[in-house]
Write an enzyme that holds these catalytic residues in place. Structure first.
Site, PDB file in Angstrom:
ATOM      1  N   GLY A 284       0.838  -1.205   0.000  1.00  0.00           N
ATOM      2  CA  GLY A 284       0.000   0.000   0.000  1.00  0.00           C
ATOM      3  C   GLY A 284       0.869   1.249   0.000  1.00  0.00           C
ATOM      4  O   GLY A 284       1.813   1.358   0.774  1.00  0.00           O
TER       5      GLY A 284
ATOM      6  N   GLU B 158      -3.321  -8.480   6.877  1.00  0.00           N
ATOM      7  CA  GLU B 158      -3.128  -8.493   8.338  1.00  0.00           C
ATOM      8  C   GLU B 158      -3.257  -9.921   8.873  1.00  0.00           C
ATOM      9  O   GLU B 158      -3.782 -10.142   9.967  1.00  0.00           O
ATOM     10  CB  GLU B 158      -4.109  -7.554   9.039  1.00  0.00           C
TER      11      GLU B 158
HETATM   12  C1  LIG Z   1      -5.143  -5.167  -1.176  1.00  0.00           C
HETATM   13  C2  LIG Z   1      -3.953  -5.700  -0.449  1.00  0.00           C
HETATM   14  C3  LIG Z   1      -3.173  -4.846   0.298  1.00  0.00           C
HETATM   15  C4  LIG Z   1      -2.024  -5.315   0.936  1.00  0.00           C
HETATM   16  N1  LIG Z   1      -1.187  -4.435   1.581  1.00  0.00           N
HETATM   17  C5  LIG Z   1      -0.007  -4.864   2.049  1.00  0.00           C
HETATM   18  C6  LIG Z   1       0.960  -3.938   2.553  1.00  0.00           C
HETATM   19  O1  LIG Z   1       0.730  -2.724   2.598  1.00  0.00           O
HETATM   20  N2  LIG Z   1       2.138  -4.429   3.003  1.00  0.00           N
HETATM   21  C7  LIG Z   1       2.424  -5.756   2.987  1.00  0.00           C
HETATM   22  O2  LIG Z   1       3.523  -6.129   3.410  1.00  0.00           O
HETATM   23  N3  LIG Z   1       1.545  -6.663   2.494  1.00  0.00           N
HETATM   24  C8  LIG Z   1       0.350  -6.253   2.009  1.00  0.00           C
HETATM   25  N4  LIG Z   1      -0.546  -7.150   1.490  1.00  0.00           N
HETATM   26  C9  LIG Z   1      -0.198  -8.566   1.438  1.00  0.00           C
HETATM   27  C10 LIG Z   1      -0.986  -9.439   2.390  1.00  0.00           C
HETATM   28  O3  LIG Z   1      -0.577  -9.198   3.708  1.00  0.00           O
HETATM   29  C11 LIG Z   1      -0.785 -10.898   1.946  1.00  0.00           C
HETATM   30  O4  LIG Z   1      -1.538 -11.061   0.762  1.00  0.00           O
HETATM   31  C12 LIG Z   1      -1.191 -11.902   3.001  1.00  0.00           C
HETATM   32  O5  LIG Z   1      -0.277 -11.886   4.054  1.00  0.00           O
HETATM   33  C13 LIG Z   1      -1.278 -13.335   2.431  1.00  0.00           C
HETATM   34  O6  LIG Z   1      -0.113 -13.677   1.766  1.00  0.00           O
HETATM   35  P1  LIG Z   1      -0.182 -14.307   0.290  1.00  0.00           P
HETATM   36  O7  LIG Z   1      -1.006 -13.406  -0.547  1.00  0.00           O
HETATM   37  O8  LIG Z   1       1.203 -14.585  -0.133  1.00  0.00           O
HETATM   38  O9  LIG Z   1      -0.984 -15.652   0.474  1.00  0.00           O
HETATM   39  P2  LIG Z   1      -0.384 -17.074   0.912  1.00  0.00           P
HETATM   40  O10 LIG Z   1       0.315 -16.956   2.199  1.00  0.00           O
HETATM   41  O11 LIG Z   1       0.360 -17.669  -0.225  1.00  0.00           O
HETATM   42  O12 LIG Z   1      -1.718 -17.869   1.112  1.00  0.00           O
HETATM   43  C14 LIG Z   1      -2.477 -18.378  -0.003  1.00  0.00           C
HETATM   44  C15 LIG Z   1      -3.498 -19.387   0.525  1.00  0.00           C
HETATM   45  O13 LIG Z   1      -2.811 -20.478   1.099  1.00  0.00           O
HETATM   46  C16 LIG Z   1      -3.285 -20.759   2.399  1.00  0.00           C
HETATM   47  N5  LIG Z   1      -2.166 -21.172   3.265  1.00  0.00           N
HETATM   48  C17 LIG Z   1      -0.955 -20.585   3.407  1.00  0.00           C
HETATM   49  N6  LIG Z   1      -0.211 -21.236   4.303  1.00  0.00           N
HETATM   50  C18 LIG Z   1      -0.951 -22.254   4.776  1.00  0.00           C
HETATM   51  C19 LIG Z   1      -0.747 -23.283   5.748  1.00  0.00           C
HETATM   52  N7  LIG Z   1       0.375 -23.386   6.469  1.00  0.00           N
HETATM   53  N8  LIG Z   1      -1.750 -24.152   5.972  1.00  0.00           N
HETATM   54  C20 LIG Z   1      -2.909 -24.063   5.275  1.00  0.00           C
HETATM   55  N9  LIG Z   1      -3.162 -23.117   4.359  1.00  0.00           N
HETATM   56  C21 LIG Z   1      -2.201 -22.222   4.102  1.00  0.00           C
HETATM   57  C22 LIG Z   1      -3.887 -19.444   2.899  1.00  0.00           C
HETATM   58  O14 LIG Z   1      -4.946 -19.695   3.814  1.00  0.00           O
HETATM   59  C23 LIG Z   1      -4.393 -18.798   1.623  1.00  0.00           C
HETATM   60  O15 LIG Z   1      -5.722 -19.182   1.383  1.00  0.00           O
HETATM   61  C24 LIG Z   1      -1.699  -6.695   0.874  1.00  0.00           C
HETATM   62  C25 LIG Z   1      -2.522  -7.564   0.140  1.00  0.00           C
HETATM   63  C26 LIG Z   1      -3.618  -7.076  -0.526  1.00  0.00           C
HETATM   64  C27 LIG Z   1      -4.429  -8.030  -1.354  1.00  0.00           C
END
Ligand SMILES: Cc1cc2nc3c(=O)[nH]c(=O)nc-3n(C[C@H](O)[C@H](O)[C@H](O)COP(=O)(O)OP(=O)(O)OC[C@H]3O[C@@H](n4cnc5c(N)ncnc54)[C@H](O)[C@@H]3O)c2cc1C
Length: 670
Positions: free
Chosen positions: A172, A423
């Protein structure tokens, strides 16, 4: 507003009611959305609105007085929650800048960082980013690949993106406005890694141009939150002074020697992340507020809209008189009450812990910090998943009108959707909550998927599960008062007994399943096979915690009528949860078939009893009419009052409509 409604509002507003009252005077154009803007215009408007918030003193509560703040943590989180009744793009922009970026500088930095940056963070003259997530790693923060390597010769840290998967993603503020970022990276000194730390990295010059070595990209169009400029960041050997390390929990001497007040690397990592818990609490509060807006719109429409006649009646039936309509909206309304009270308790807990933490050298009791983190994760999961489900239901409950942007619900749906992911992804958070029920786990291992962790968790869980389910006093008091198996389903002790039994049983079942895992050749597979059980253990635990908050909230209410009504709302909340899980209660002999049917009948009776109060219950959310931003919520009523010759400006009080509703539903009472 009636006495009853204001008594209810008082309970819901809680300890920081004065902040809510102050927020309610915010002019709508300071923070309400405009659904007709394109992406760039929306971003521009949000940027301007950030300055309007500065002028209104919005961010000051989050920071210490010596830097221009007032250091009232509870007030700060409450003001943020109120902002969620407006444009959620502005809410997220504010949350990223003041909450995540400012919060990281305040909590992970030391005095030198506070002095240098906090005043310009508070007045938004230095827009910032919180760059944690990478394309390759989101939930697993410990595995981030960006590096910050100390160069003793130049006394600098070299920040680098070693491969495309290490690119910072979704950040963000990165795409348009951010000038400084808190970048989370693996800290390396003298060839040795010390785990993830936070480093301040300037992104743009005064004219907004990317600085040398920094590549900035766009995330492009998102499902919602169009006013937030989410972007991507890559670093090519970017050099920053050693002092840019936010060094509260880990520091580097000029000769490259690393030191930390917390020796254990995993423990240090979790302490650092734990100090950022405010973001999670804030998202939970925001999800609750957005849900209350949606429910207010849908309930008001449901009380106004008529469809189909009954035989022999000329007047059409009001939607809210249909049992299905009540079932769709009223249990969700009851759960929103429960979650608001649970959120209020959580904010108090956060306030106590973080007020201490914000003092120079402030040390927080570890048990209190852990309880806070577990509670924050729990309520965040429940509040955000409740938001996603309920806002969709509200959309459908308003028919075609619910699909129009002019009625707010499509945007609320699109904007809050991601709350279940950022979060802390909800599924991952629930696992943390379940792990938090184990003693001593977190100090020893950080990841979920190593063999050693699995063995350790299994052993720990088997040994400690019974002890860890020891209940808090209120639950125990209620359970002790339970009259036994056949008590009145509307009695809180009986409901609490059902919740507590289920929690104990599920946790003990988990322990039984995990015991052989500790000895098995492939513990990961065994552990993985219990994952659904692990999540369920967390979920049922959270249900109990929230019911406890509801009961405590009712206890605090001094108005007799409001107490009686709140008690019915709590009954509906609790029994709806039991009803949704009837199969479990039957299968485990906690309810007989006859009693299971009685649960359904009691829920239906409660719906009929609460239906006449639907309007008062949403009015008690205290959302100023101008903040609803939905013509179906205010327009129809204003039109009717205008046609009747009354002053349209009074259109939003419970007044005439509520009494009409009361009358029309009298026949529905049991
Ligand atoms: C609009 C938006 C704003 C954001 N803003 C920020 C920001 O300002 N700064 C920042 O740093 N980040 C930001 N993010 C990132 C956000 O924090 C991450 O998308 C979030 O932490 C999830 O990580 P990922 O997308 O890599 O999903 P993943 O961690 O890859 O997860 C994908 C799926 O796999 C599942 N999963 C993962 N691990 C496991 C497990 N051990 N067991 C079972 N299931 C699992 C999850 O439940 C999920 O459904 C933002 C994201 C969005 C979409």
């Amino acid at each position: 507003m009636s006495d009853l409604t204001s008594a209810l509002q008082q309970v819901l507003d809680g300890r920081w009611a004065h902040i809510k009252a102050q927020s309610r005077t915010l002019a709508a154009d300071t923070f309400m959305p405009d659904p007709d803007l394109d992406q760039e215009a929306h971003r521009r408007r949000v940027f301007e609105q950030m300055h309007a918030l500065v002028a209104a003193g919005h961010a000051r509560a989050a920071f210490r007085p010596e830097y221009g703040g007032t250091n009232d943590v509870g007030a700060s989180v409450t003001a943020f929650e109120m902002l969620a009744h407006g444009d959620l793009s502005l809410l997220v922009k504010a949350g990223v800048h003041w909450g995540l970026f400012g919060g990281a500088v305040a909590n992970l930095g030391t005095e030198v960082h506070h002095r240098s940056y906090l005043p310009s963070i508070i007045n938004f003259s230095l827009p910032g980013c919180f760059a944690m997530t990478e394309t390759g790693h989101g939930s697993d923060v410990a595995a981030l690949a960006t590096t910050a390597t100390f160069d003793a010769e130049t006394d600098e840290l070299v920040v680098d993106t070693p491969h495309p998967g290490a690119r910072k993603d979704y950040i963000g503020g990165a795409a348009r406005d951010g000038r400084l970022a808190v970048v989370f990276a693996q800290l390396v000194t003298g060839g040795q890694r010390h785990g993830v730390h936070a480093v301040l990295v300037p992104l743009r010059d005064e004219e907004g141009k990317a600085l040398p070595g920094i590549t900035i990209g766009e995330c492009g169009r998102k499902a919602g939150l169009a006013g937030v400029d989410n972007g991507r960041l890559s670093f090519d050997q970017v050099r920053v002074p050693r002092e840019n390390l936010l060094n509260r929990y880990g520091d580097i001497a000029p000769d490259g020697t690393y030191s930390s007040p917390i020796e254990n690397e995993t423990r240090r990592f979790f302490t650092m992340l734990g100090s950022l818990v405010r973001g999670r609490v804030s998202v939970a509060g925001a999800a609750g507020a957005a849900t209350r807006t949606a429910l207010t719109i849908a309930v008001r429409y449901g009380l106004d809209r008529r469809q189909f006649t009954t035989p022999g009646e000329a007047a059409e039936v009001t939607l809210m008189d249909y049992r299905t309509h009540q079932r769709r909206l009223l249990p969700a309304l009851a759960t929103s009450y429960a979650l608001q009270l649970a959120q209020n308790d959580l904010v108090e807990q956060l306030h106590e812990v973080q007020t201490v933490l914000s003092e120079p050298g402030g040390v927080v009791d570890e048990g209190a910090q852990r309880l806070l983190e577990s509670r924050a994760a729990s309520i965040k999961v429940l509040a955000t998943s409740h938001a996603t489900r309920t806002i969709q239901e509200c959309r459908e409950a308003c028919g075609g009108a619910g699909y129009l942007s002019e009625n707010r619900l499509p945007q609320l749906k699109a904007d809050t959707d991601v709350f279940t992911t950022f979060e802390g992804d909800n599924t991952v958070l629930l696992q943390l909550v379940a792990k938090g029920l184990l003693t001593g786990y977190r100090d020893s291992f950080g990841a979920l998927d190593t063999v050693a962790t699995v063995r350790f968790v299994a052993r720990q869980l088997a040994a400690t599960v019974v002890e860890r389910t020891a209940l808090r006093t209120l639950s125990q008091r209620l359970v002790d008062a339970a009259p036994g198996k056949d008590g009145d389903l509307r009695s809180r002790p009986v409901q609490m007994q059902l919740f507590v039994d289920r929690e104990r049983h599920v946790l003990e079942g988990l322990a039984r399943r995990l015991r052989p895992v500790a000895r098995s050749a492939d513990p990961f597979e065994g552990f993985n096979n219990t994952q659904d059980h692990l999540l369920r253990a967390a979920r049922v635990h959270v249900d109990r915690v929230v019911l406890e908050s509801f009961e405590a909230g009712i206890d605090r209410c001094e108005d007799e009528d409001a107490r009686a009504l709140l008690s019915k709302v709590a009954d509906l909340h609790a029994l709806s949860i039991v009803e949704a899980d009837l199969a479990w209660f039957l299968a485990h002999g906690r309810l007989s078939p006859a009693r299971a049917k009685a649960v359904i009948a009691t829920v239906n009776a409660l719906l009929a009893e609460l239906r006449p109060h639907a309007r008062s219950l949403v009015d008690a959310f205290g959302i100023p009419p101008a903040w609803l931003g939905a013509s179906i919520a205010t327009g129809i009523e204003a039109e009717r009052q205008a046609a009747a010759g009354t002053d349209g400006s009074d259109a939003t009080t419970a007044g005439t409509d509520a009494s009409a509703v009361e009358e029309s539903s009298a026949a529905l009472a049991p």
